[in-house]
Design a protein around this motif. Structure first.
Motif, PDB file in Angstrom:
ATOM      1  N   ALA A  58       0.890  -1.292   0.129  1.00 45.28           N
ATOM      2  CA  ALA A  58       0.131  -0.198   0.045  1.00 45.28           C
ATOM      3  C   ALA A  58       0.922   1.074   0.033  1.00 45.28           C
ATOM      4  O   ALA A  58       0.394   2.239  -0.773  1.00 45.28           O
ATOM      5  CB  ALA A  58      -0.940  -0.045   1.191  1.00 45.28           C
ATOM      6  N   VAL A  61       2.028   2.394  -3.663  1.00 48.82           N
ATOM      7  CA  VAL A  61       1.247   2.826  -4.776  1.00 48.82           C
ATOM      8  C   VAL A  61       1.512   4.155  -5.083  1.00 48.82           C
ATOM      9  O   VAL A  61       1.573   4.401  -6.493  1.00 48.82           O
ATOM     10  CB  VAL A  61      -0.158   2.768  -4.057  1.00 48.82           C
ATOM     11  CG1 VAL A  61      -1.225   3.400  -5.069  1.00 48.82           C
ATOM     12  CG2 VAL A  61      -0.515   1.246  -3.745  1.00 48.82           C
ATOM     13  N   SER A  62       2.160   5.015  -4.234  1.00 49.32           N
ATOM     14  CA  SER A  62       2.411   6.313  -4.726  1.00 49.32           C
ATOM     15  C   SER A  62       3.605   6.259  -5.735  1.00 49.32           C
ATOM     16  O   SER A  62       3.637   7.340  -6.654  1.00 49.32           O
ATOM     17  CB  SER A  62       3.126   7.162  -3.377  1.00 49.32           C
ATOM     18  OG  SER A  62       4.299   6.407  -3.045  1.00 49.32           O
ATOM     19  N   GLY A 113      -9.077   8.954  -7.556  1.00 50.60           N
ATOM     20  CA  GLY A 113      -8.925   7.876  -6.642  1.00 50.60           C
ATOM     21  C   GLY A 113      -7.560   7.685  -5.877  1.00 50.60           C
ATOM     22  O   GLY A 113      -7.508   7.522  -4.984  1.00 50.60           O
ATOM     23  N   SER A 114      -6.297   8.320  -6.727  1.00 52.19           N
ATOM     24  CA  SER A 114      -5.245   8.347  -6.238  1.00 52.19           C
ATOM     25  C   SER A 114      -5.169   9.428  -4.955  1.00 52.19           C
ATOM     26  O   SER A 114      -4.644   9.266  -3.911  1.00 52.19           O
ATOM     27  CB  SER A 114      -4.050   8.704  -7.302  1.00 52.19           C
ATOM     28  OG  SER A 114      -4.419   9.900  -7.662  1.00 52.19           O
ATOM     29  N   PHE A 117      -7.121   8.075  -2.060  1.00 41.29           N
ATOM     30  CA  PHE A 117      -6.109   7.023  -1.487  1.00 41.29           C
ATOM     31  C   PHE A 117      -5.094   7.544  -0.525  1.00 41.29           C
ATOM     32  O   PHE A 117      -4.962   7.169   0.602  1.00 41.29           O
ATOM     33  CB  PHE A 117      -5.785   6.070  -2.486  1.00 41.29           C
ATOM     34  CG  PHE A 117      -4.781   5.099  -2.023  1.00 41.29           C
ATOM     35  CD1 PHE A 117      -5.300   3.732  -1.581  1.00 41.29           C
ATOM     36  CD2 PHE A 117      -3.180   5.121  -2.124  1.00 41.29           C
ATOM     37  CE1 PHE A 117      -4.236   2.970  -1.155  1.00 41.29           C
ATOM     38  CE2 PHE A 117      -2.289   4.290  -1.520  1.00 41.29           C
ATOM     39  CZ  PHE A 117      -2.653   3.011  -0.888  1.00 41.29           C
ATOM     40  N   SER A 118      -4.485   8.572  -1.200  1.00 45.43           N
ATOM     41  CA  SER A 118      -3.296   9.224  -0.314  1.00 45.43           C
ATOM     42  C   SER A 118      -3.771   9.936   0.490  1.00 45.43           C
ATOM     43  O   SER A 118      -2.860  10.158   1.746  1.00 45.43           O
ATOM     44  CB  SER A 118      -2.533  10.167  -1.486  1.00 45.43           C
ATOM     45  OG  SER A 118      -3.081  10.967  -1.981  1.00 45.43           O
ATOM     46  N   TYR A 120      -6.877   9.244   2.574  1.00 41.24           N
ATOM     47  CA  TYR A 120      -7.573   8.484   3.453  1.00 41.24           C
ATOM     48  C   TYR A 120      -6.975   7.061   3.789  1.00 41.24           C
ATOM     49  O   TYR A 120      -6.762   6.695   4.937  1.00 41.24           O
ATOM     50  CB  TYR A 120      -9.015   8.481   3.209  1.00 41.24           C
ATOM     51  CG  TYR A 120      -9.816   9.746   3.095  1.00 41.24           C
ATOM     52  CD1 TYR A 120     -10.263  10.351   4.181  1.00 41.24           C
ATOM     53  CD2 TYR A 120      -9.987  10.425   1.916  1.00 41.24           C
ATOM     54  CE1 TYR A 120     -10.790  11.405   4.224  1.00 41.24           C
ATOM     55  CE2 TYR A 120     -10.549  11.620   1.765  1.00 41.24           C
ATOM     56  CZ  TYR A 120     -11.073  11.778   2.937  1.00 41.24           C
ATOM     57  OH  TYR A 120     -11.823  13.145   2.883  1.00 41.24           O
ATOM     58  N   MET A 121      -6.742   6.375   2.831  1.00 40.74           N
ATOM     59  CA  MET A 121      -6.346   4.950   3.047  1.00 40.74           C
ATOM     60  C   MET A 121      -4.446   5.134   3.314  1.00 40.74           C
ATOM     61  O   MET A 121      -4.155   4.132   4.119  1.00 40.74           O
ATOM     62  CB  MET A 121      -6.341   4.173   1.894  1.00 40.74           C
ATOM     63  CG  MET A 121      -7.866   4.162   1.446  1.00 40.74           C
ATOM     64  SD  MET A 121      -8.748   3.249   2.604  1.00 40.74           S
ATOM     65  CE  MET A 121      -7.916   1.567   2.586  1.00 40.74           C
ATOM     66  N   LEU A 122      -3.764   5.813   2.514  1.00 43.36           N
ATOM     67  CA  LEU A 122      -2.304   5.668   2.648  1.00 43.36           C
ATOM     68  C   LEU A 122      -1.784   5.982   4.181  1.00 43.36           C
ATOM     69  O   LEU A 122      -0.861   5.448   4.645  1.00 43.36           O
ATOM     70  CB  LEU A 122      -1.704   6.697   1.732  1.00 43.36           C
ATOM     71  CG  LEU A 122       0.000   6.588   1.487  1.00 43.36           C
ATOM     72  CD1 LEU A 122       0.538   5.126   1.296  1.00 43.36           C
ATOM     73  CD2 LEU A 122       0.421   7.478   0.466  1.00 43.36           C
ATOM     74  N   ASN A 265      -3.900  12.650   7.330  1.00 47.78           N
ATOM     75  CA  ASN A 265      -4.491  13.143   6.185  1.00 47.78           C
ATOM     76  C   ASN A 265      -4.489  14.766   6.311  1.00 47.78           C
ATOM     77  O   ASN A 265      -3.642  15.486   6.842  1.00 47.78           O
ATOM     78  CB  ASN A 265      -6.255  12.634   6.124  1.00 47.78           C
ATOM     79  CG  ASN A 265      -6.600  13.120   7.495  1.00 47.78           C
ATOM     80  OD1 ASN A 265      -6.257  13.900   8.203  1.00 47.78           O
ATOM     81  ND2 ASN A 265      -7.915  12.570   7.627  1.00 47.78           N
ATOM     82  N   LYS A 369       0.217  15.198  -1.370  1.00 48.50           N
ATOM     83  CA  LYS A 369      -0.958  14.365  -1.413  1.00 48.50           C
ATOM     84  C   LYS A 369      -1.522  15.141  -2.847  1.00 48.50           C
ATOM     85  O   LYS A 369      -2.354  14.327  -3.544  1.00 48.50           O
ATOM     86  CB  LYS A 369      -1.986  14.935  -0.286  1.00 48.50           C
ATOM     87  CG  LYS A 369      -1.476  14.688   1.185  1.00 48.50           C
ATOM     88  CD  LYS A 369      -1.759  13.255   1.485  1.00 48.50           C
ATOM     89  CE  LYS A 369      -1.372  13.217   2.965  1.00 48.50           C
ATOM     90  NZ  LYS A 369      -1.316  11.428   3.347  1.00 48.50           N
TER      91      LYS A 369
END
Length: 474
Positions: A58, A61-62, A113-114, A117-118, A120-122, A265, A369
C-alpha cells in the motif's frame, strides 16, 4: 460512447493492470531485500510477514501508479501506431486529441482515486506499516541451539550442546543457571535430552536424561570459606522449564505513531502544522524576552522624580565612560552576560531547528497529496503522444523510454524535496517543480504527435543534416 472509445479503453486497461502489478511486485522485492536481515531467523508466523508485505504494498502505490500510467500509455499508443490503427482512426476524421479523450476521462478517475487513497487510505497503511515494522525490528532472535556454542538467548541461562539430531534430540547438554544464585551458577549436565514447547508456547521444556546437577552454597559473609558446601545430585530424568516471554513479539499500539506526519491526512497535517507554528512562535518570543532582559536599561529616577537630567552620551569607547575603579567589574559582568546569552542560544538552537524542520516537512507532505494525483495526468500526456510518435508496442523500447522519463521526474522531485527539507527551496515550489518543468515537454510532445512529426525518425535527421551540409558546400 462510440466503439472506438471502447477499443481505446480496453487497449489501455490491460497493459495498465499488467504493468501496475509488475511494478508493485518489483518494489515489493526491493522491500524484502532491504529488510531481509530483520525478517530471517526470528521465528515469525507466515501471516505476520504477509501482513507486513500488504502494508508495504500500500505504501508503494505512490510510486507504482504514476509509472504504470506512463508505461501503459506509451504501450497503448505505441501498439496502435505500430499496427496502423492510429492511421485508421485519423483517416476516419478523429484527431489524436479526440482519441485521447476517453482515456483522459479514465486518467481523471484514477487521479481522483489516487488523491482519495493518499488522503484516507495511505495514512492508515503507513501507520500500520510503521508500527508493525517497529515490532519486527525490535523482536529478539528466535531461540536456536547450535552445537558447540553457548547460547545466551534465554535470560539468566547459558546452554551448550555437543550434538543435535535432525529430529530435535540433543546430546552432551550443559546448562548454567544464573537465576537467583548470587553470582554462583548452578550447573546441569546431561547425556541427552529433547526440546519441546508447552501447548501455549510460553515455556521451553528440556527433557533431560542421565545427568548430574551441581550447586554451590552461597557464602553470605562475603569471605572465602574453604569448607563451603557443594551439592551434587544425580537424576535419571528431569524437565526444567525456561520462560520464552522475551521472545514474543509484542504488538505496539499503532496510535503511538499516529502523530507522525506521513500517517496523517490533510486535516491532520494542517492541525499539526498550526500547532508547530504556535510552538515556534512561543519559543521565539521566550528567547527574545530572555535576550531583551539582558540589554534592558534601568533608570531609577524615571517616573519617580521631576529632576531633569540630560542623557549621557557614550561614544565608540564604552569603557571610557566608566570610572577607572569599576571598569574591571563592568567587563567581567558584560562577559558573564554574553556567556549566558550564548549558552541560552546554544541550548535552544536544536529545538528551534527541529521545529522548523517539522513545519517544512508538514508542508511537503501536504503538497505530496496533490502531486501524486497530478503526476498521473502529467505522465499520461507525456506517454500517450510519445507512444504515438515512436510507434512501437510491447515491452522493449516503450519500457526503456518510460523508465527514462520517470527517472527524470523522480530525480527532480527527490532533489527538490531534499532541498526543501534543508530550507533551500520553498516547500510548495519544490513539490511542484517536476510538474512545472515537465509540463512544457508534455505540451510539446502532444503537439508533435498531433502534426505527425517524425521526432524519433533517424532518416528524417539524416536528410536534415544532409541538406545543411549541401547548403554549406554551395
Amino acid at each position: 460512447m462510440k466503439k472506438i472509445h471502447l477499443l481505446l479503453i480496453k487497449a489501455f486497461i490491460k497493459p495498465f493492470l499488467a504493468t501496475f502489478f509488475v511494478v508493485m511486485f518489483i518494489l515489493l522485492m526491493f522491500f524484502l531485500f532491504k529488510w531481509i536481515d530483520d525478517l530471517i531467523g526470528k521465528g515469525f508466523e507466515w501471516y505476520t510477514i504477509l501482513e507486513l508485505m500488504y502494508y508495504a504494498s500500500a505504501a508503494n502505490v505512490s510510486m507504482a501508479l504514476p509509472l504504470s500510467v506512463l508505461l501503459s500509455s506509451i504501450m497503448t499508443f505505441g501498439t496502435l501506431g505500430e499496427n496502423y490503427e492510429l492511421v485508421a482512426i485519423k483517416s476516419a476524421g478523429i484527431s489524436l486529441q479526440k482519441a485521447m479523450r476517453p482515456l483522459f476521462v479514465v486518467i481523471i478517475m484514477l487521479t481522483i482515486g489516487s488523491f482519495l487513497f493518499s488522503n484516507y487510505m495511505l495514512p492508515k497503511a503507513n501507520l500500520k506499516f510503521g508500527s508493525l515494522l517497529y515490532d519486527v525490528r525490535n523482536k529478539k532472535l528466535a531461540f536456536l541451539i547450535k552445537p558447540g556454542v553457548f547460547n545466551n538467548s534465554i535470560p539468566n541461562y547459558s546452554i551448550r550442546v555437543d550434538a543435535k539430531d535432525d529430529d530435535g534430540k540433543l546430546h552432551g547438554i550443559m546448562i548454567y543457571d544464573h537465576k537467583g544464585t548470587n553470582g554462583i551458577p548452578k550447573v546441569i549436565i546431561a547425556k541427552e535430552g529433547e526440546m519441546n514447547k508447552t501447548s501455549d508456547g510460553k515455556f521451553l521444556v528440556l527433557k533431560l536424561k542421565d545427568g548430574v546437577q551441581y550447586e554451590e552454597q552461597a557464602n553470605n559473609s562475603g569471605t572465602y570459606n574453604p569448607r563451603q558446601i557443594l551439592y551434587r545430585s544425580r537424576f535419571k530424568e528431569t524437565e526444567p522449564k525456561f520462560d520464552l516471554s522475551s521472545f514474543e513479539m509484542n504488538r505496539t499500539d499503532p496510535n503511538a505513531f499516529g502523530n507522525s506526519t506521513p500517517m496523517l491526512n490533510l486535516r491532520g497535517i494542517t492541525k499539526k502544522r498550526d500547532s508547530l507554528i504556535k510552538q515556534l512562535d512561543t519559543f521565539n518570543m521566550g528567547a527574545e524576552r530572555v535576550i531583551a532582559n539582558n540589554f534592558k536599561q534601568f533608570n531609577v529616577t524615571k517616573g519617580y522624580s521631576k529632576i531633569k537630567t540630560e542623557p549621557k552620551r557614550i561614544g565608540d569607547l564604552t569603557l571610557g565612560a566608566i570610572p577607572n575603579g569599576s571598569r574591571k567589574i563592568a567587563v567581567e559582568n558584560a562577559s558573564n552576560v554574553v556567556s549566558g546569552i550564548i549558552q541560552n542560544l546554544a541550548n535552544g538552537v536544536p529545538h528551534h531547528t527541529d521545529l522548523v524542520g517539522e513545519i517544512i516537512f508538514t508542508r511537503v507532505e501536504y503538497q505530496r497529496k496533490f502531486t501524486l494525483a497530478v503526476s498521473c495526468i502529467l505522465l499520461f500526456f507525456i506517454g500517450a503522444p510519445l507512444g504515438a510518435i515512436i510507434r512501437k508496442g510491447g515491452m522493449g523500447l516503450p519500457v526503456v523510454t518510460a523508465i527514462s522519463f520517470f527517472l527524470v521526474y523522480h530525480i527532480i522531485t527527490t532533489v527538490a524535496e531534499k532541498s526543501a527539507r534543508e530550507g533551500s527551496l520553498n516547500p510548495i515550489f519544490a513539490m511542484w517543480i517536476a510538474v512545472i518543468v515537465l509540463s512544457p515537454l508534455a505540451a510539446f510532445l502532444t503537439y508533435k504527435a498531433t502534426v505527425d512529426s517524425a521526432l524519433f525518425d533517424v532518416n528524417y535527421y539524416k536528410q536534415f543534416f544532409n541538406k545543411i551540409l549541401r547548403i554549406k558546400q554551395k
